[in-house]
Design an enzyme around this catalytic site. Structure first.
Site, PDB file in Angstrom:
ATOM      1  N   GLU A  43       0.508   9.865   0.981  1.00 28.56           N
ATOM      2  CA  GLU A  43       1.520   8.847   1.283  1.00 28.56           C
ATOM      3  C   GLU A  43       2.864   9.488   1.654  1.00 28.56           C
ATOM      4  O   GLU A  43       3.371  10.353   0.932  1.00 28.56           O
ATOM      5  CB  GLU A  43       1.683   7.948   0.056  1.00 28.56           C
ATOM      6  CG  GLU A  43       2.677   6.822   0.233  1.00 28.56           C
ATOM      7  CD  GLU A  43       2.743   5.906  -0.997  1.00 28.56           C
ATOM      8  OE1 GLU A  43       3.316   4.814  -0.884  1.00 28.56           O
ATOM      9  OE2 GLU A  43       2.218   6.302  -2.050  1.00 28.56           O
ATOM     10  N   LYS A 112       2.063  -0.301   4.572  1.00 31.51           N
ATOM     11  CA  LYS A 112       1.815  -0.657   3.175  1.00 31.51           C
ATOM     12  C   LYS A 112       2.206  -2.112   2.937  1.00 31.51           C
ATOM     13  O   LYS A 112       3.324  -2.535   3.259  1.00 31.51           O
ATOM     14  CB  LYS A 112       2.602   0.286   2.259  1.00 31.51           C
ATOM     15  CG  LYS A 112       2.252   0.192   0.785  1.00 31.51           C
ATOM     16  CD  LYS A 112       2.970   1.289   0.026  1.00 31.51           C
ATOM     17  CE  LYS A 112       2.599   1.325  -1.445  1.00 31.51           C
ATOM     18  NZ  LYS A 112       3.256   2.458  -2.154  1.00 31.51           N
ATOM     19  N   CYS A 148      -1.918   3.476  -1.322  1.00 29.41           N
ATOM     20  CA  CYS A 148      -1.561   3.597  -2.741  1.00 29.41           C
ATOM     21  C   CYS A 148      -1.654   2.265  -3.487  1.00 29.41           C
ATOM     22  O   CYS A 148      -2.736   1.825  -3.841  1.00 29.41           O
ATOM     23  CB  CYS A 148      -0.179   4.229  -2.880  1.00 29.41           C
ATOM     24  SG  CYS A 148       0.132   4.938  -4.525  1.00 29.41           S
TER      25      CYS A 148
END
Length: 554
Positions: A43, A112, A148
């Protein structure tokens, strides 16, 4: 239709803000992964994680884009494509993104969706949430890229499965926390079960300020079998090989690295945090006060394991109250570790302050002010040596002391970093015994014992007055730490902690000390996050706080 693919997992240690060196690491990873189809990075790899408010600087975001646009053409060289983590701006919105660089261009972007905003995470402050994503089409394979936190709830992976994803590649910046590997695995299993898709969990390694990242990347097939497990704490580029069968994609068995747990993992976290803080910030080494006590002895051992004996400078600063045993134990610990030990007696400084303040202290009893002068004389000495010689002062206080304010501002709290900041005193004893019996893999320190047994067994003392011990002021550490864990880690009520077997007066006393010491903790150096709620990034309480003055009232 493609029936085979090879995916390289780049478990690397980026540095926040060092765009070109991070890109150089990625270039080397592509060389290592020659022959693979795709390299997956962690990430926000390009800028390092977490970048915090750096990404609010337009110049920084523009430089990130420039680096990506300069690097993307390199993926037309016949080598692997890259799934690269980076901040990415579109219009007036800034995303935590993963970009597919393939065929010399930015071929796809995914953002994200679920931005964490708890504990150490503050992503809603700096990023915009992306829409629920669909898969990326890569060489006739539909790849889902949840980032994530996107796999900590089912929404994103459910959307990916419903829109045709055939596998899940999950880039992470997941900080170390004692017991967290089991939590990660639990979420991964849940998403695999719900989607019936294989999952790659790629995490970064290394230290970034108070956070440390343990790696421990893995691949889980759709039947929940573990195909690959990368080691903790190590940079590694591993090529995984996949084949499409009647039931979908399956990863061939690969390396299953043994993983450290318990005290070994905590010790490795401290070593990693200190090593990277010192190296990434350009310090030549550390300097610390070696008192003959357990906290400084353990801090010195961690420092030597992280930086080597040549990177650690210890200073004994005796006062008239320093015992012969402490002098002997500090000398022996330095000998065991192979570090330089200098002695600077603080008696003259104590006398100078006594003379300076005599008229103002006249008629008062000697007490805490005189004790704190000793601690501050030591802090001043270490800071002067640091300024002159360049090494960073390593603070040696532990979490128990910081919790209740058993520390002196501008004295033993002086320093640029602390490896014990999130380690309770009872854990300090356990870690000292563990290190005397174990040499961690990759450690720069010696085999065998690194501190005298007496350092571990003698009653802890600040030695600021005759015959002083910590237990003159504090509850026994096994009691204190149990109460503190209830109050800090668990946010338990007084009644819950009393019900667990502790005296009410002790619990109330510790609560009051904990709240009163908040102003000190705000001025403490950063330190390695180990547990559930570290001071600073995790636990944020007001300094001006009347609630704790009357525990139990509302």
């Amino acid at each position: 239709m493609t029936d085979a693919v090879s995916i390289a997992l780049a478990q690397l240690n980026p540095t926040v803000g060092r765009l070109e060196p991070n890109l150089a690491r990625l270039r080397q990873a592509r060389v290592t992964a020659a022959g693979a189809d795709l390299v997956l990075t962690s990430e926000l790899f390009l800028c390092g994680y977490p970048p915090e408010d750096l990404v609010r600087k337009p110049q920084f975001v523009s430089e990130v884009r420039r680096c990506i646009e300069a690097f993307a053409p390199e993926t037309a060289d016949g080598g692997p494509a890259v799934l690269l983590g980076a901040p990415w701006q579109e219009g007036d919105r800034l995303y935590n993104a993963h970009l597919l660089l393939d065929g010399g261009r930015v071929a796809a972007t995914r953002f994200k969706h679920d931005l964490p905003n708890y504990g150490v995470f503050d992503e809603k402050r700096v990023f915009d949430p992306g829409p629920l994503p669909g898969p990326i089409n890569f060489r006739d394979i539909r790849i889902g890229v949840p980032i994530c936190e996107d796999i900590w709830t089912p929404d994103v992976t459910e959307c990916l499965a419903e829109t045709g994803a055939e596998m899940l590649l999950v880039p992470n910046g997941s900080p170390f926390e004692a017991g967290k590997p089991d939590v990660r695995l639990t979420h991964a299993v849940a998403r695999v079960v719900e989607t019936d898709l294989p999952l790659v969990y790629l995490n970064q390694v290394g230290g970034q300020d108070e956070l440390v990242f343990d790696g421990m990347s893995f691949v889980m097939n759709a039947d929940r079998s573990l195909a690959v497990q990368l080691p903790a704490w190590e940079e590694q580029v591993t090529v995984t090989r996949w084949r499409r069968g009647a039931d979908g994609w399956n990863c061939a068995p690969g390396e299953i690295a043994p993983l450290e747990t318990g005290l070994a993992a905590v010790y490795a976290a401290m070593v990693t945090g200190l090593r990277d803080y010192v190296r990434k910030n350009g310090f030549p080494g550390v300097i610390l006060g070696l008192s003959g006590g357990i906290d400084s002895a353990l801090s010195a051992a961690v420092a030597v394991d992280a930086l080597g004996p040549d990177g650690v400078h210890c200073v004994m600063m005796p006062s008239p109250y320093t015992s012969t045993e402490s002098l002997e134990d500090a000398t022996e610990a330095a000998r065991m570790l192979g570090v330089r030990l200098d002695t600077v007696a603080i008696g003259p400084a104590m006398q100078a302050f006594s003379d300076m303040l005599a008229a103002h202290f006249d008629g008062t009893a000697s007490g805490i002010a005189e004790e704190n002068i000793q601690s501050r004389a030591r802090g001043l000495t270490l800071m002067a040596l640091s300024n002159k010689l360049g090494s960073m002062v390593l603070s040696t206080g532990n979490k128990s002391e910081m919790s209740v304010g058993y520390a002196t501002l501008y004295g033993d709290m002086c320093g640029g970093y602390s490896v014990l900041k999130d380690v309770y005193k009872t854990a300090v004893f356990a870690l000292a015994r563990w290190r005397n019996s174990n040499r961690p893999a990759g450690a720069s320190g010696p085999e065998g014992t690194v501190m005298p047994e007496r350092v571990i067994t003698k009653p802890p003392s600040a030695e600021l007055k005759p015959d002083q011990t910590d237990q003159d002021t504090l509850p026994p550490y096994h009691v204190l730490d149990a109460v503190l864990e209830g109050l800090i880690e668990n946010e338990a009520t007084v009644e819950e902690i009393v019900a667990a077997g502790h005296e009410r007066d002790t619990v109330l006393r510790v609560w009051r000390m904990l709240d009163r010491a908040e102003y000190k903790r705000r001025q403490a150096p950063p330190g390695v996050k180990i547990g559930l709620r570290a001071f600073g990034r995790d636990r944020r309480y007001p300094i001006t706080n009347a609630f704790g003055s009357s525990p139990g009232a509302s």
